[in-house]
Every structure is written in structure tokens, then in C-alpha cells.
Design an enzyme around this catalytic site. Structure first.
Site, PDB file in Angstrom:
ATOM      1  N   ASP A  39      -6.332   1.542   3.940  1.00  0.00           N
ATOM      2  CA  ASP A  39      -4.995   1.985   4.143  1.00  0.00           C
ATOM      3  C   ASP A  39      -3.985   0.799   4.945  1.00  0.00           C
ATOM      4  OD1 ASP A  39      -2.637   3.566   3.719  1.00  0.00           O
ATOM      5  OD2 ASP A  39      -2.897   4.587   5.471  1.00  0.00           O
TER       6      ASP A  39
ATOM      7  N   LYS B 167      -1.268   7.835  -1.950  1.00  0.00           N
ATOM      8  CA  LYS B 167      -1.907   7.376  -1.931  1.00  0.00           C
ATOM      9  C   LYS B 167      -3.234   7.864  -1.742  1.00  0.00           C
ATOM     10  CE  LYS B 167       1.315   3.343  -0.378  1.00  0.00           C
ATOM     11  NZ  LYS B 167       1.815   4.652  -0.092  1.00  0.00           N
ATOM     12  N   THR B 168      -2.963   8.582   0.010  1.00  0.00           N
ATOM     13  CA  THR B 168      -4.137   8.630   0.225  1.00  0.00           C
ATOM     14  C   THR B 168      -4.484  10.134   0.446  1.00  0.00           C
ATOM     15  OG1 THR B 168      -3.778   7.824   2.932  1.00  0.00           O
ATOM     16  CG2 THR B 168      -5.218   9.544   2.394  1.00  0.00           C
TER      17      THR B 168
ATOM     18  N   ARG C  44       5.601  14.071   0.636  1.00  0.00           N
ATOM     19  CA  ARG C  44       5.230  14.553   2.406  1.00  0.00           C
ATOM     20  C   ARG C  44       6.426  14.952   3.045  1.00  0.00           C
ATOM     21  NH1 ARG C  44       3.109   9.062   5.401  1.00  0.00           N
ATOM     22  NH2 ARG C  44       1.782   9.894   4.378  1.00  0.00           N
TER      23      ARG C  44
ATOM     24  N   THR D 262       2.184  -0.018   1.484  1.00  0.00           N
ATOM     25  CA  THR D 262       3.559  -0.347   0.378  1.00  0.00           C
ATOM     26  C   THR D 262       4.109  -1.779   0.754  1.00  0.00           C
ATOM     27  OG1 THR D 262       4.009  -0.580   3.112  1.00  0.00           O
ATOM     28  CG2 THR D 262       3.590   1.767   2.127  1.00  0.00           C
TER      29      THR D 262
END
Length: 341
Positions: free
Chosen positions: A111, A66-67, A219, A160
Site C-alpha cells: 500500500d 484497492k485493499t 468505505r 492514491t
């Protein structure tokens, strides 16, 4: 207690390492073809019109990109990126200060948008639609709302837990992208790309091994790759092979399915301390010496996705597959009627 090597909320030094491996264009962003194609169309149309893109909402578990997508949006549009988070915006004045400092066309990445305070959220409605905020001066009957025009901007919200966003906020986003867990082949490509950037001599079998233990999350895949690299350097190895990769992952307590120390601790607690369940979240968290939020957000979703754990109205229950993964014999349904239903 420290989180394991696959904790999806990294420490600052881990974030810096991850940032260096992020893709910088949509073409490089692998594993989410549907979202990439849809977002690419939104950005191309905005460039063609010469306007700022619609506001974008990105949802999905931690670590899926997302980032990275927010950074790509700013890069593709050639505009600055301002990054903040919901917990940092607890008062309308916090949001007004951020919005008034934006430049024309800037991308604002918010975020954990679901954790923003309700008063700030209501101010955001007007900013998203009319590019204006009303700052209230004074209190009581004498209070006055002063409208402040702000530059046109694109809000990229990430969450999330999209279900916690109120409908009025969700409806103001022109595009919503739901990120899914990655397939092993996509993760293998990501690991191969990252290994080249890190200068790690990684063969195909090793890349596949790392990808298959990465819980569908880039990640985590990149973090495991760095741990394998560390293991190879300390043991004076050259090219990383499958045996070395497996030895490194075993050292960091990541099993062939991607379960780590916390996952196994949760599963073992349910099976050995509570007879397979049901057991409540707070009791389970105490038994593994972790915060309830960590158990709920980190371990539980992965165990449920593997079919090792079930959520029931009475609590968490280990499935037959969960028992067998630990090498334990599951009890019969007659011994515990809450099991295997």
C-alpha cells in the site's frame, strides 16, 4: 482536531468493522465493472497456465477498494497474502527481509507504494522481473553483492498518487487498474448488502439516502450505515426509515451532497475569511485548524469535484456554486477579478 465521521483514513476499530463487510470474490465486488472484468481475465489466464499472475498496480482515491481487490486476488488464486506499506520500507534491507520470507505464489500487497524509499524501490525492480534480490555486504571498495533467489510472487501495488511513481516502476506492472468514484446506484447496492450483513432493517429510500451522501466511496457509505445503525439502536427504533436516516446524518454533520464538517469549514473559510480567494494551502489549513495534507487530500478533491472550489496558480478560489451552497451571495467579478474566471 478529530476528523469527521467520513474521514477516509479510519481508526483501527473502524478498519476491523470494514473488513467484515469486504466482498471476497470478484463477482461480489460492485461498482468497478471494467477493472473487475480485466482483472478477472488476468487471474483466469494465470490459473490456466499454472503460473503466478502478473504484477498489479491499483490507483485511485482512498476507500474505493484497492485493499479489497488485493485480498480478492489472493483468495481467487488460493495463496497467502502479505500486507505492508511504502512508509514501512525505508531501507533495502526491509524489503529484502519481506521478499525472502514469501512463499511460492504469495501475493504481496504494498500500500502507498509511492512512499517507498528510492533505494528500496531500485531493489524492487530486480525482484519483480527476475525474482532475485542483491544484498550488499560490506562498504566501500570491498562491498560485495550477494544474489538471493526469491519465490515467484505477485506484487499488488496501491497508490492514491500514481503520478509520483517513476516510469521504470510503473512499466514493470503487467496490469494497471484505475478505480473511479462509484455511482449512487452501485453504492446503494453496497449499502443494502452491508445492512443485511449487519442485521440492519434498511428500506430502499434510506439506502439511497446514505449512498447519495457517501462521496462516491464505499468505505464512507459503510461507515455512514454504521452510524445510522447506532442512531437507530440508541433511539430504540426498529426498522430504519428515511426520516431516521436523515436525522442521523444531520447529527453527524453530513449534508445532502456529502459535505462534512471539514469540507464546510474549508469552503466557509475561503468565502468569509478570504473574500472567496485566492488563498494558499498552508494559510487555509491554519484557518481551519487542520494539517495542510488533510485539507489537500481529504476536503479539496471532493470540493473541486463538486465544482465548489477551484485551484488557481495564485491559490484556492471558491466558485459561485460554492458560495450558493453555503447560502451566501457571491461577490461580482468586479469585486474580485480572481473569482469565476
Amino acid at each position: 482536531m478529530e476528523h469527521s465521521a467520513v474521514d477516509p483514513w479510519p481508526e483501527p476499530e473502524e478498519r476491523a468493522a470494514e473488513a467484515a463487510l469486504r466482498p471476497s470474490t470478484l463477482e461480489e465486488f460492485e461498482g468497478q465493472p471494467r477493472v473487475s472484468d480485466q482483472l478477472g481475465l488476468v487471474l483466469s489466464a494465470a490459473k490456466h497456465r499454472g503460473t503466478t499472475p502478473d504484477h498489479v498496480l491499483l490507483s485511485g482515491p482512498p476507500g474505493l477498494g484497492k485493499t479489497t481487490l488485493a485480498m480478492i486476488i489472493a483468495s481467487e488464486m488460493g495463496v497467502p497474502l502479505h500486507i505492508t506499506s511504502g512508509p514501512a520500507i525505508q531501507h533495502p534491507g526491509d524489503l529484502a527481509a519481506i521478499l525472502s520470507g514469501l512463499v511460492e505464489g504469495e501475493v504481496l500487497f504494498l500500500d502507498e507504494i509511492h512512499r517507498m524509499s528510492r533505494p528500496a524501490e531500485e531493489m524492487l525492480y530486480l525482484a519483480m522481473e527476475d525474482f532475485r534480490v542483491d544484498v550488499v555486504v560490506g562498504k566501500g571498495p570491498g562491498a560485495t553483492a550477494i544474489p538471493i533467489e526469491i519465490p515467484a510472487f505477485t506484487l499488488v501495488g496501491a497508490t492514491t498518487r500514481v503520478g509520483l511513481l517513476p516510469s521504470p516502476l510503473r512499466d514493470r506492472f503487467g496490469f494497471t487498474g484505475n478505480l473511479d468514484f462509484y455511482e449512487v446506484d452501485d453504492l446503494q447496492s453496497i449499502v443494502t448488502r452491508s445492512s443485511a450483513m449487519l442485521g440492519v432493517g434498511l428500506d430502499e429510500a434510506s439506502a439511497h439516502e446514505i449512498a447519495s451522501r457517501s462521496r462516491g466511496t464505499p468505505r464512507i457509505a459503510n461507515r455512514l450505515l454504521r452510524r445510522v445503525r447506532d442512531y437507530a439502536q440508541v433511539n430504540n427504533q426498529g426498522r430504519v426509515d428515511l426520516a431516521l436516516t436523515r436525522a442521523a446524518l444531520e447529527l453527524y454533520e453530513v449534508d445532502p451532497l456529502g459535505l462534512d464538517r471539514l469540507d464546510r469549514a474549508v469552503l466557509e473559510a475561503i468565502c468569509t475569511k478570504f473574500g472567496g480567494g485566492p488563498v494558499g494551502l498552508s494559510t487555509l489549513a491554519i484557518s481551519v485548524a487542520e494539517e495542510a495534507e488533510t485539507v489537500q487530500e481529504v476536503a479539496e478533491p471532493f470540493l473541486v469535484r463538486l465544482g465548489f472550489l477551484m485551484r488557481t496558480p495564485r491559490g484556492r478560489v471558491a466558485t459561485e456554486a460554492g458560495w450558493r451552497h453555503l447560502g451566501l451571495t457571491p461577490p461580482s467579478s468586479g469585486d474580485n477579478p480572481d473569482l469565476f474566471t
